[in-house]
Every structure is written in C-alpha cells, then in structure tokens.
Write an enzyme that holds these catalytic residues in place. Structure first.
Site, PDB file in Angstrom:
ATOM      1  N   ARG A 194      99.072  64.086 126.769  1.00 48.03           N
ATOM      2  CA  ARG A 194      98.925  65.624 126.411  1.00 48.03           C
ATOM      3  C   ARG A 194      97.660  66.373 126.766  1.00 48.03           C
ATOM      4  O   ARG A 194      97.594  67.564 127.436  1.00 48.03           O
ATOM      5  CB  ARG A 194      99.187  65.922 124.814  1.00 48.03           C
ATOM      6  CG  ARG A 194      99.034  67.418 124.380  1.00 48.03           C
ATOM      7  CD  ARG A 194      99.736  67.438 123.021  1.00 48.03           C
ATOM      8  NE  ARG A 194      99.574  68.675 122.507  1.00 48.03           N
ATOM      9  CZ  ARG A 194     100.069  69.864 122.613  1.00 48.03           C
ATOM     10  NH1 ARG A 194     101.070  69.784 123.313  1.00 48.03           N
ATOM     11  NH2 ARG A 194      99.696  70.889 121.705  1.00 48.03           N
ATOM     12  N   HIS A 198      97.125  69.561 129.583  1.00 45.61           N
ATOM     13  CA  HIS A 198      96.586  70.809 129.224  1.00 45.61           C
ATOM     14  C   HIS A 198      95.324  70.882 129.992  1.00 45.61           C
ATOM     15  O   HIS A 198      95.019  72.030 130.081  1.00 45.61           O
ATOM     16  CB  HIS A 198      96.148  70.525 127.747  1.00 45.61           C
ATOM     17  CG  HIS A 198      97.479  71.083 126.798  1.00 45.61           C
ATOM     18  ND1 HIS A 198      97.282  71.523 125.458  1.00 45.61           N
ATOM     19  CD2 HIS A 198      98.433  70.544 126.904  1.00 45.61           C
ATOM     20  CE1 HIS A 198      98.520  71.853 125.005  1.00 45.61           C
ATOM     21  NE2 HIS A 198      99.350  71.068 125.825  1.00 45.61           N
ATOM     22  N   ASN A 227      95.387  74.775 122.043  1.00 43.06           N
ATOM     23  CA  ASN A 227      94.623  73.402 122.017  1.00 43.06           C
ATOM     24  C   ASN A 227      94.148  73.030 120.538  1.00 43.06           C
ATOM     25  O   ASN A 227      94.976  72.178 119.949  1.00 43.06           O
ATOM     26  CB  ASN A 227      93.486  73.315 123.071  1.00 43.06           C
ATOM     27  CG  ASN A 227      93.828  73.309 124.404  1.00 43.06           C
ATOM     28  OD1 ASN A 227      95.074  72.803 124.766  1.00 43.06           O
ATOM     29  ND2 ASN A 227      93.215  74.126 125.462  1.00 43.06           N
ATOM     30  N   HIS A 326     107.528  63.069 125.498  1.00 42.12           N
ATOM     31  CA  HIS A 326     108.002  63.339 124.061  1.00 42.12           C
ATOM     32  C   HIS A 326     108.622  62.370 123.445  1.00 42.12           C
ATOM     33  O   HIS A 326     108.866  62.216 122.389  1.00 42.12           O
ATOM     34  CB  HIS A 326     108.427  64.528 123.674  1.00 42.12           C
ATOM     35  CG  HIS A 326     107.878  65.952 123.909  1.00 42.12           C
ATOM     36  ND1 HIS A 326     108.183  66.888 123.877  1.00 42.12           N
ATOM     37  CD2 HIS A 326     106.444  65.854 124.424  1.00 42.12           C
ATOM     38  CE1 HIS A 326     107.189  68.127 124.227  1.00 42.12           C
ATOM     39  NE2 HIS A 326     106.048  67.396 124.654  1.00 42.12           N
TER      40      HIS A 326
END
Ligand code: HEM
Length: 452
Positions: A194, A198, A227, A326
C-alpha cells in the site's frame, strides 16, 4: 509358543488398525483453507488488528470442482512420494558412488519441497521454494540472479538485476528484512505494497512518501489525511535501508527498496516469485498538496478509478489485477461503514457482512480484513467474495457491476493461476510510473531525509 505367537499377531493387528486412524487425526489443514461453511467462528487477529466475528461465517463453500482438484492433488502427492521412496532405496544401494551424490542431494531437496507444500496459515506461501527461510516460509525463495549478462532496460529505463554488480546482496538483504518483520507482525506484509502504491501514484515511484521533511520545509505527502494512519511500514524501511547502507553505501535507492520489498511481501503471502526491475532513484521533494486527486479513494466510481489508472499509464485490466492486492490486509471502519447508512449502497452488501461490520465497528478506527477467510494469503478468494457482495470497500464492490471490469473479476475469481501470472507484470507497470533514472534525483542515505 503358539499362544505367544497369537498374542504378537493380535498386537500387530491392533496397531495396523489404530495407527492410520491416529495419523489421520493429526492430518490437519489450516482452518481457513477448509472453506467449511459449517464453521461458525471467524477469528481475525493481528498485532494491531484483533477482531472476532463470532457466529458469522463468511467462508465460501468449496465447489465440486475444487474438491475434485484437491483429491487429485493428494493422489499425485502420494504417487510422487511412493516414487521417491523407491528411488531413495535405489540410491542407498550405490551410496559409495560419487555420481549418485548429486541425485541424493536432489532427492533431499524434493523431500523438503513435499513438506513445504503444507500451507503455513501465518504467512501464506506454497509454491516454489525450498531450504533456508523457505523451510519456515513455504514458497519463499528468490531464485539467484545468475550470469554476468546485463538485462535489457524495460519499464522506463529500469532493469532486472540492476544491483547485480554494484550490490549483489541487495535483494537478499531486503528479502531477509521482510521475513524478519513478518515473523514479528504479519500485518506488515499488507502495509508495504500500500505504501508503494501511495508512493508511485503521487509524483511517481521516487520514495517521496518516505520523506519526513524536505529542504523546502513544506508539508510532506505522508501528512495527508488520505495517507495518515492508513500507511505504515516506515520503520521497517529505515531498518533495511540502514543495512543496505552498511553493505553498499550510497548504492540502493529507497524507491527500489520499496519496490523489491513490496514484491517480497506478496511472495511471502503466497504469490509466486516475479522479477522486479531496479534503477529507480530517489526524489528530493514531497508535497502534501500533491496527494489529493492522485490517490484512489474508497468512494470512487469505476469511471474515476479507470481515469486515474489511465493517467498513471495503467489499463482497466491492471486495475482489476492489482485490486486483488486487497486479498491481504485490512481497512478501517471509516472507509466502509458509511455504506450501511445509505439504503442503495447497503443493498450491495451481503447482510451477513453488514452484520459483521456493525458488530466490529464499535468505533471508526477499528479494522476488518478485506478477506476474512484468508487475510494473510494472496489468493483469488477475494474476487469470489466480491461476486457474493462481500467486498468491504464500495470501490472494490462496484467493480463487479461495471461491464468493463466485471468480466475480469469473474475471470480472476475462477482462475487463480491466471491472475497470479498477471500480477507481477501489473505491479511492474505500477512500479515504473514516472521513475527517476540515470543521474536524475539521488540515492538517499536515509529514506526520511534528502541528502544535502
Ligand atoms: C483502485 C483503487 C483502490 C482503492 C480505492 C484503494 C483503497 C484502499 C483503502 C481504503 C484501504 C484501507 C486503508 C485503511 O483503512 O487502513 C486499502 C488498503 C490496502 N490497499 Fe488499496 N486501494 C486501491 C488499490 C490498491 C492497489 C492497486 C493496491 C496494490 C498495491 C492496493 C493495496 C492495498 C493493500 C495491500 C491494503 C491493505 C493495507 C494494510 O492492511 O495495511 N490497493 N486500499
């Protein structure tokens, strides 16, 4: 004498009956691999994520095909073992002959491979690896980069085996660091990719999300609300980067470290190994203001997600392939609980999942696993859950409703290996967004600050 023989025969007979029964009693597979719909407790636990969803069963019953496949796999395994035993006997007869030493070694390796096929629920795995860490973490063995020939440049100037000459230990140091961290806290395996997403979506894969401060003194990306508490793993990167600097000072960039680490996190969770090209250099800027509009949000429409991915050079298939990330990890209640308050959105949630959400989300900071059945394992169960309205995020769930994405969800749900095969490539597409290469940027000594 005859009586003695009868007693011995009776003992042998009892053993012959009891031993197989005892053995099968210990032949347990991890509970979540059973997909047994009769189980009613779903327990999800992790260091910062302890959730109990008692009385709600979100497991998927196995289809007849899956059961058949499992049976045939078991049979194949049995045959392989028998064949191996025969071979073993043969090679013992020739122990003194040198040419058999190699064969013997090979057999030992196979033996371990067989053992490694048992899935470790705490880490995932189960495909290629043996030896070393892979004894603990099945399927976790990065093939050594062999040969001196340099790989051609791909993905915007990046190259596989980039550190082959300048820091041959780099990928191993990173992998070892990940394994150590996962042993301590399973949830880190989901946190790292993740972080990578980002990083790459905001100003390219330049390690800008890792910066605490920059020379401009402006607020940095990691301070943005999107974030915030939902990104973690910075300490692990500090630790690994310190080791890299000790071994090869000024060589391995923070952005490459994050790219390799993300691959390792997925592989530790059960994805087959894939090569990651290196050569990214680190940026020197990071602006909180750049975050808005560049990261996907859980309330995004399919149009918005496709547009954003297109802007980053990723297509619709990449989007659906990557959303499979996910399959591991968690989401905070504030990212999905609102769905229950809007009747139209609530319609798109399996009522049992709705109950789990209500039960778990006593406050917005609680978390739920995306895939409660196999939270730590990369597998296609996630896609199957989506097709049963069991997606936690609205943005995940709506991928089953749009004509451009539904087919992919169905395809990957049915064909895990097909999805696996696409995943590495899609990750490498993600990892090549607006990269700095050559003499652009710098190799930061510490990932949190720019070299001055
Ligand atoms: C396309 C739209 C996407 C949206 C809207 C989205 C949104 C989110 C949200 C809201 C969370 C939960 C954060 C939290 O509450 O802590 C999350 C977690 C996560 N996302 Fe995504 N995501 C997307 C795509 C991706 C992609 C492409 C990847 C691949 C790298 C990815 C990997 C992850 C992982 C592994 C987690 C779990 C993190 C953890 O458990 O610490 N996501 N995502």
């Amino acid at each position: 004498m005859a009586a003695k023989a009868r007693i011995v025969a009776t003992i042998l007979l009892v053993c012959a009956i009891l031993l197989p029964l005892l053995a099968s009693a210990f032949d347990n597979r991890p509970e979540f691999l059973e997909h047994d719909s009769s189980k009613t407790n779903v327990t999800i636990s992790g260091d910062n994520n302890i959730v109990r969803a008692n009385n709600y069963d979100l497991t998927i019953p196995r289809s007849d095909d899956e059961k058949r496949n499992e049976r045939s796999l078991k049979e194949k395994k049995k045959k392989k073992k028998n064949k191996k035993n025969k071979k073993g006997k043969k090679s013992h007869e020739h122990e003194h002959e040198h040419e058999h030493e190699h064969e013997h070694e090979h057999e030992h390796k196979n033996e371990h491979e067989d053992e490694d096929e048992t899935f470790d629920p705490t880490i995932g795995g189960g495909q290629q690896g043996t030896g070393g860490f892979s004894r603990l973490f099945p399927g976790y063995n990065v093939p050594p980069i062999t040969g001196e020939r340099e790989q051609p440049e791909i993905n915007g100037g990046l190259r596989e085996g980039f550190y082959q000459k300048t820091c041959p230990q780099a990928e191993q140091i990173i992998k070892d660091g990940l394994i150590r961290a996962v042993q301590n806290d399973y949830t880190i395996a989901a946190a790292i990719p993740r972080l990578f997403l980002h990083d790459c979506f905001v100003n390219g894969c330049d390690g800008s999300i890792l910066l605490d401060t920059t020379p401009s003194g402006e607020r940095v990306e990691k301070l943005s609300g999107t974030n915030g508490v939902t990104v973690k793993g910075f300490e692990l990167i500090d630790e690994i980067k310190a080791e890299l600097e000790e071994t090869c000072p000024g060589i391995v960039s923070c952005s490459d470290t994050l790219a390799y680490l993300s691959r390792d996190a997925f592989v530790a969770s059960g994805l087959p190994h894939y090569e990651v090209p290196g050569g990214r250099r680190d940026g020197t800027v990071s602006f909180e203001a750049n975050v808005a509009g560049n990261l996907p949000l859980p309330g995004d429409t399919v149009d918005q997600m496709i547009d954003l991915f297109m802007k980053k050079g990723l297509n619709v298939e990449d989007l659906v392939v990557l959303i499979g990330a996910h399959s591991i990890g968690v989401a905070h209640c504030f990212n999905f609980l609102y769905r229950l308050d809007e009747p139209q959105k609530a319609q798109n949630i399996d009522p049992r999942l709705g109950n789990v959400m209500r039960f778990t989300c006593t406050n917005q900071m609680s978390t739920l696993a995306f895939d409660a059945t196999t939270q730590y394992k990369m597998d296609s169960v996630f896609y199957k859950q989506l097709l049963m309205k069991r997606g936690l995020l609205e943005s995940d769930q709506i991928l089953t409703q749009d004509i451009r994405t539904r087919g992919f969800v169905q395809k990957f749900g049915d064909d895990e290996m097909g999805w696996f095969n696409k995943f590495g490539n899609a990750m490498n597409n993600l990892g090549s967004i607006e990269v700095l290469t050559g003499n652009q940027g710098q190799i930061r000594r510490q990932c949190r600050v720019v070299n001055l």
